[in-house]
Design a protein around this motif. Structure first.
Motif, mmCIF file in Angstrom:
data_model
loop_
_atom_site.group_PDB
_atom_site.id
_atom_site.type_symbol
_atom_site.label_atom_id
_atom_site.label_comp_id
_atom_site.label_asym_id
_atom_site.label_seq_id
_atom_site.Cartn_x
_atom_site.Cartn_y
_atom_site.Cartn_z
ATOM 1 N N VAL A 1 -32.362 -52.821 -40.190
ATOM 2 C CA VAL A 1 -32.312 -52.478 -38.771
ATOM 3 C C VAL A 1 -32.161 -53.768 -37.974
ATOM 4 O O VAL A 1 -32.873 -54.740 -38.230
ATOM 5 C CB VAL A 1 -33.601 -51.734 -38.353
ATOM 6 C CG1 VAL A 1 -33.566 -51.360 -36.890
ATOM 7 C CG2 VAL A 1 -33.787 -50.501 -39.218
ATOM 8 N N PRO A 2 -31.230 -53.797 -37.017
ATOM 9 C CA PRO A 2 -31.079 -55.004 -36.197
ATOM 10 C C PRO A 2 -32.399 -55.380 -35.508
ATOM 11 O O PRO A 2 -33.159 -54.508 -35.110
ATOM 12 C CB PRO A 2 -30.024 -54.612 -35.153
ATOM 13 C CG PRO A 2 -29.322 -53.438 -35.729
ATOM 14 C CD PRO A 2 -30.302 -52.745 -36.609
ATOM 15 N N LEU B 1 -22.201 -45.220 -39.541
ATOM 16 C CA LEU B 1 -22.279 -45.169 -40.994
ATOM 17 C C LEU B 1 -21.665 -46.398 -41.640
ATOM 18 O O LEU B 1 -22.199 -46.911 -42.629
ATOM 19 C CB LEU B 1 -21.609 -43.902 -41.539
ATOM 20 C CG LEU B 1 -22.520 -42.703 -41.772
ATOM 21 C CD1 LEU B 1 -23.152 -42.206 -40.515
ATOM 22 C CD2 LEU B 1 -21.798 -41.618 -42.496
ATOM 23 N N TRP B 2 -20.580 -46.906 -41.107
ATOM 24 C CA TRP B 2 -19.896 -48.049 -41.698
ATOM 25 C C TRP B 2 -20.700 -49.345 -41.517
ATOM 26 O O TRP B 2 -20.524 -50.274 -42.280
ATOM 27 C CB TRP B 2 -18.482 -48.204 -41.146
ATOM 28 C CG TRP B 2 -18.398 -48.305 -39.654
ATOM 29 C CD1 TRP B 2 -18.398 -49.445 -38.905
ATOM 30 C CD2 TRP B 2 -18.287 -47.236 -38.730
ATOM 31 N NE1 TRP B 2 -18.319 -49.151 -37.574
ATOM 32 C CE2 TRP B 2 -18.235 -47.792 -37.426
ATOM 33 C CE3 TRP B 2 -18.226 -45.848 -38.855
ATOM 34 C CZ2 TRP B 2 -18.140 -47.019 -36.276
ATOM 35 C CZ3 TRP B 2 -18.116 -45.089 -37.699
ATOM 36 C CH2 TRP B 2 -18.072 -45.673 -36.436
ATOM 37 N N GLU B 3 -21.617 -49.409 -40.552
ATOM 38 C CA GLU B 3 -22.458 -50.596 -40.387
ATOM 39 C C GLU B 3 -23.743 -50.498 -41.199
ATOM 40 O O GLU B 3 -24.190 -51.487 -41.778
ATOM 41 C CB GLU B 3 -22.785 -50.833 -38.911
ATOM 42 C CG GLU B 3 -21.598 -51.348 -38.133
ATOM 43 C CD GLU B 3 -21.937 -51.745 -36.717
ATOM 44 O OE1 GLU B 3 -23.131 -51.804 -36.355
ATOM 45 O OE2 GLU B 3 -20.985 -52.000 -35.961
ATOM 46 N N PHE B 4 -24.337 -49.315 -41.255
ATOM 47 C CA PHE B 4 -25.569 -49.146 -42.028
ATOM 48 C C PHE B 4 -25.268 -48.931 -43.510
ATOM 49 O O PHE B 4 -26.154 -49.067 -44.349
ATOM 50 C CB PHE B 4 -26.403 -47.990 -41.472
ATOM 51 C CG PHE B 4 -27.170 -48.372 -40.236
ATOM 52 C CD1 PHE B 4 -28.441 -48.923 -40.330
ATOM 53 C CD2 PHE B 4 -26.613 -48.200 -38.979
ATOM 54 C CE1 PHE B 4 -29.147 -49.293 -39.203
ATOM 55 C CE2 PHE B 4 -27.314 -48.572 -37.837
ATOM 56 C CZ PHE B 4 -28.581 -49.115 -37.949
ATOM 57 N N GLY B 5 -24.046 -48.553 -43.821
ATOM 58 C CA GLY B 5 -23.628 -48.416 -45.211
ATOM 59 C C GLY B 5 -23.968 -47.097 -45.866
ATOM 60 O O GLY B 5 -23.710 -46.911 -47.050
ATOM 61 N N LYS B 6 -24.518 -46.165 -45.093
ATOM 62 C CA LYS B 6 -24.908 -44.881 -45.668
ATOM 63 C C LYS B 6 -25.281 -43.923 -44.552
ATOM 64 O O LYS B 6 -25.627 -44.347 -43.451
ATOM 65 C CB LYS B 6 -26.093 -45.052 -46.615
ATOM 66 C CG LYS B 6 -27.346 -45.588 -45.928
ATOM 67 C CD LYS B 6 -28.488 -45.842 -46.865
ATOM 68 C CE LYS B 6 -29.270 -44.661 -47.262
ATOM 69 N NZ LYS B 6 -30.018 -43.934 -46.262
ATOM 70 N N PRO B 7 -25.249 -42.624 -44.849
ATOM 71 C CA PRO B 7 -25.726 -41.656 -43.858
ATOM 72 C C PRO B 7 -27.254 -41.655 -43.825
ATOM 73 O O PRO B 7 -27.906 -42.128 -44.765
ATOM 74 C CB PRO B 7 -25.187 -40.317 -44.363
ATOM 75 C CG PRO B 7 -25.004 -40.512 -45.819
ATOM 76 C CD PRO B 7 -24.688 -41.974 -46.028
#
Length: 189
Positions: free
Chosen positions: A41-42, A55-61
């Motif tokens: 988390v930022p 999703l593309w920044e956290f890498g997952k749903p």
């Protein structure tokens, strides 16, 4: 955050009303509550520019999305259910306190081969977390509440409950020490 023992001390995000974006050109789905394990988390999560779950920044749903039914127009058991399945949210929960959509107040689903299956009980194995209805007081109101629970069905303490428990433990320890001191003084006398 203060009471849940996350499996393996995995970092996690638990938040409310945050847009979950599955692709750049589609609008987000916004769960009332969501939990995502094993994400970074930022530091400045509370700044508005970070209050989206891409999703593309956290890498997952997210691992769990929970919707609270407030009226019959939210499509929680149709369009939203399909949308969460499409983006790969492992667990989907519909809490319908007024039973507006069905006779069930709580419906929990697990994603299996791209579709949701209704769970027999509200337990989310991969999270080590469950849900239960609990009668009690919260924020000075006596009512029926939806509570997070552990594997034994025991409610996970809120921050206030945990503080109250710690205060009671400290007071008991102080009383025990005072009793022990008085006993020792009586023995000495």
């Amino acid at each position: 955050y203060s009471s849940w023992k996350v499996p393996g001390d995995t970092p996690f995000l638990a938040t409310a009303n945050v847009g979950v974006y599955a692709s750049i050109h589609k609008p987000p789905v916004v769960p009332d509550v969501m939990i995502s394990l094993d994400v970074q988390v930022p530091q400045d999560w509370w700044e508005k520019r970070h209050r989206c779950y891409f999703l593309w920044e956290f890498g997952k749903p997210p691992d769990l999305a929970l919707e609270i039914v407030s009226d019959r127009n939210g499509l929680e058991l149709s369009a939203k259910l399909r949308q969460y399945a499409r983006i790969g949210v492992r667990y989907y929960v519909v809490y319908d306190p007024a039973r507006q959509l069905s006779s069930e107040q709580l419906q929990c689903f697990a994603l299996r081969e791209g579709d949701y299956e209704l769970l027999d009980r509200p337990w989310f194995e991969r999270l080590g977390l469950g849900l239960a209805m609990h009668h009690g007081e919260f924020e000075q109101r006596e009512d029926e509440w939806l509570r997070w629970v552990d594997a034994s069905g025991i409610p996970i303490a809120t921050g206030a409950e945990r503080a109250e428990s710690e205060k009671a433990r400290a007071e008991n320890e102080k009383a025990r020490a005072e009793n022990e001191k008085a006993r020792a003084e009586n023995e000495k006398a």
